[in-house]
Design an enzyme around this catalytic site. Sequence first.
Site, mmCIF file in Angstrom:
data_model
loop_
_atom_site.group_PDB
_atom_site.id
_atom_site.type_symbol
_atom_site.label_atom_id
_atom_site.label_comp_id
_atom_site.label_asym_id
_atom_site.label_seq_id
_atom_site.Cartn_x
_atom_site.Cartn_y
_atom_site.Cartn_z
ATOM 1 N N ASN A 21 0.909 -1.071 0.011
ATOM 2 C CA ASN A 21 -0.201 -0.018 -0.045
ATOM 3 C C ASN A 21 1.028 1.111 -0.094
ATOM 4 O O ASN A 21 1.464 1.645 0.995
ATOM 5 C CB ASN A 21 -1.068 -0.140 1.215
ATOM 6 C CG ASN A 21 -1.693 1.007 1.196
ATOM 7 O OD1 ASN A 21 -1.620 2.002 0.669
ATOM 8 N ND2 ASN A 21 -2.722 0.984 2.305
ATOM 9 N N ARG A 106 -2.672 -2.131 -3.554
ATOM 10 C CA ARG A 106 -3.673 -1.283 -3.345
ATOM 11 C C ARG A 106 -3.577 0.044 -4.204
ATOM 12 O O ARG A 106 -2.444 0.492 -4.284
ATOM 13 C CB ARG A 106 -3.729 -0.729 -1.940
ATOM 14 C CG ARG A 106 -5.066 0.094 -1.725
ATOM 15 C CD ARG A 106 -5.054 0.844 -0.665
ATOM 16 N NE ARG A 106 -6.047 1.737 -0.360
ATOM 17 C CZ ARG A 106 -6.050 2.854 0.304
ATOM 18 N NH1 ARG A 106 -5.106 3.340 0.787
ATOM 19 N NH2 ARG A 106 -7.155 3.920 0.190
ATOM 20 N N HIS A 195 -12.430 3.120 -0.402
ATOM 21 C CA HIS A 195 -12.837 2.241 0.597
ATOM 22 C C HIS A 195 -13.295 1.197 0.304
ATOM 23 O O HIS A 195 -13.866 0.112 0.873
ATOM 24 C CB HIS A 195 -13.352 2.763 2.078
ATOM 25 C CG HIS A 195 -12.596 3.841 2.705
ATOM 26 N ND1 HIS A 195 -13.343 4.957 3.126
ATOM 27 C CD2 HIS A 195 -11.387 4.105 2.995
ATOM 28 C CE1 HIS A 195 -12.595 5.732 4.157
ATOM 29 N NE2 HIS A 195 -11.325 5.126 3.725
ATOM 30 N N ARG A 256 -10.996 15.995 7.144
ATOM 31 C CA ARG A 256 -11.813 16.185 6.044
ATOM 32 C C ARG A 256 -13.209 16.505 6.126
ATOM 33 O O ARG A 256 -13.842 16.118 7.229
ATOM 34 C CB ARG A 256 -12.070 15.273 4.812
ATOM 35 C CG ARG A 256 -10.457 14.845 4.323
ATOM 36 C CD ARG A 256 -10.729 13.735 3.220
ATOM 37 N NE ARG A 256 -9.525 13.002 3.118
ATOM 38 C CZ ARG A 256 -9.499 11.698 3.115
ATOM 39 N NH1 ARG A 256 -10.600 10.934 2.965
ATOM 40 N NH2 ARG A 256 -8.632 10.947 3.245
ATOM 41 N N GLU A 399 -8.527 -4.931 5.064
ATOM 42 C CA GLU A 399 -8.238 -4.672 3.541
ATOM 43 C C GLU A 399 -6.978 -5.447 3.029
ATOM 44 O O GLU A 399 -6.917 -5.775 1.893
ATOM 45 C CB GLU A 399 -8.102 -3.099 3.613
ATOM 46 C CG GLU A 399 -9.168 -2.379 3.726
ATOM 47 C CD GLU A 399 -9.016 -0.761 3.944
ATOM 48 O OE1 GLU A 399 -8.619 -0.203 5.005
ATOM 49 O OE2 GLU A 399 -9.171 -0.028 3.088
#
Length: 416
Positions: A21, A106, A195, A256, A399
């Site tokens: 990742n 990823r 996601h 965010r 993940e």
Amino acid sequence: MTTPIAEGSSTVAANHVLVLNSGSSSVKYQLLDMSDRSRLAVGLVERIGEETSRLVHTPLAGSDAESRERIGPIADHEAALKAAAEELAADGLGLDSPALAAIGHRVVHGGLRFTEPVVIDDEVLKEIERLVPVAPLHNPANIVGIRTAQALRPDLPQVAVFDTAFHTTMPEYAARYAIDVETADAHRIRRYGFHGTSHAYVSRKAAELLGRTPEEVNVIVLHLGNGASASAVAGGRCVETSMGLTPLEGLVMGTRSGDIDPAVTFHLKRVAGMSTDEIDVLLNKKSGLVGLCGDNDMREIRRRIDEGDERAALAFDIYVHRLKKYIGAYSAVLGRVDAVVFTAGVGENSAPVREAAIAGLEEFGLAVDADLNAARSGAPRLISPDHARVAVAVVPTDEELEIAVQTFALIGQAHN
Ligand code: ADP
């Protein structure tokens, strides 16, 4: 699937998958043994390109899981991956290991083209590059990670698993913004969602927890990490998600803003005199919980609330209010909901967030049992009372495991 590789006179089963990742200044990696889905090693290289780069490597195969740390300059992603490979080699699990079957990457943005994981070739890499304008912060780092891994092991299958792929089943009326169609299409402006690997994994695990198949259930997944997103999954297919063209839309996140009136940006430009880059930084890095109260860690926010801090309390209320709106909206989108599922750092660990998000939703068939909600566990579990019409669940996301499973399945197909 087992891919036998001849090594001298014996045969070694190539069952290992390395998951990478790659972010703009970090690389996270995990080595998994797919024969039992166990983790052999996990690691992180951060602050790449700085004087104080840091590598933390934790071998998990043996009995002692002592982490090893290196601090010192790691110039770029190539050096980072080489350093990680050295650490793996020290455990007898280097990139030249005959047990290594593939590397799974990823990749954040797969656009509309990549609805499934793919084995990476030149054409795939070009397409990921073509998507850089819609994912300028993420895809370039993913590309560097892929190229570096290819240089180190050119013969090994490398697979891209896309964050957007699970959301490509969204109907057009959910994916399109109501803006001029020609302008939108010319610039590939639409809602992609992110996601996806987590939403796919968690929605499947939730069905398992309910003792049903994914096709039989409708679930709302709330992935609440530092980034946060919700999805509505009907019969195993994503029909709506809260992130859009970029991961900025939707829920209140650590840094965010999530949803705002887009005119706020014009206002900041025209009235506050901010540049586009400054607005970008404001909304992505200085908003959400951190903008509201100065902290983005939910543990710290709860601690401050317990001490009577009003800014922290308001930040918490805004966070939870947004969550509630999405639970209501997605209940309407799905029509029938079998489970609301919490996952990721906040979703898995913050009982107060779960309690507050579900409070008052009894008319929707939703309730949380206080004892079940407070109990700590790393396993998928129900936190709704027995009589509840809709299950409320906590399902830890994974993940990396999902990327490894998808990578291994794909190269299995390629070999058969
Ligand atoms: P990401 O992968 O997006 O960086 P994670 O899923 O690891 O994020 O979530 C990180 C966040 O989870 C932290 O910022 C913190 O707010 C929250 N978190 C982690 N542990 C706890 C805990 N025990 N209680 C409450 N919140 C927690």
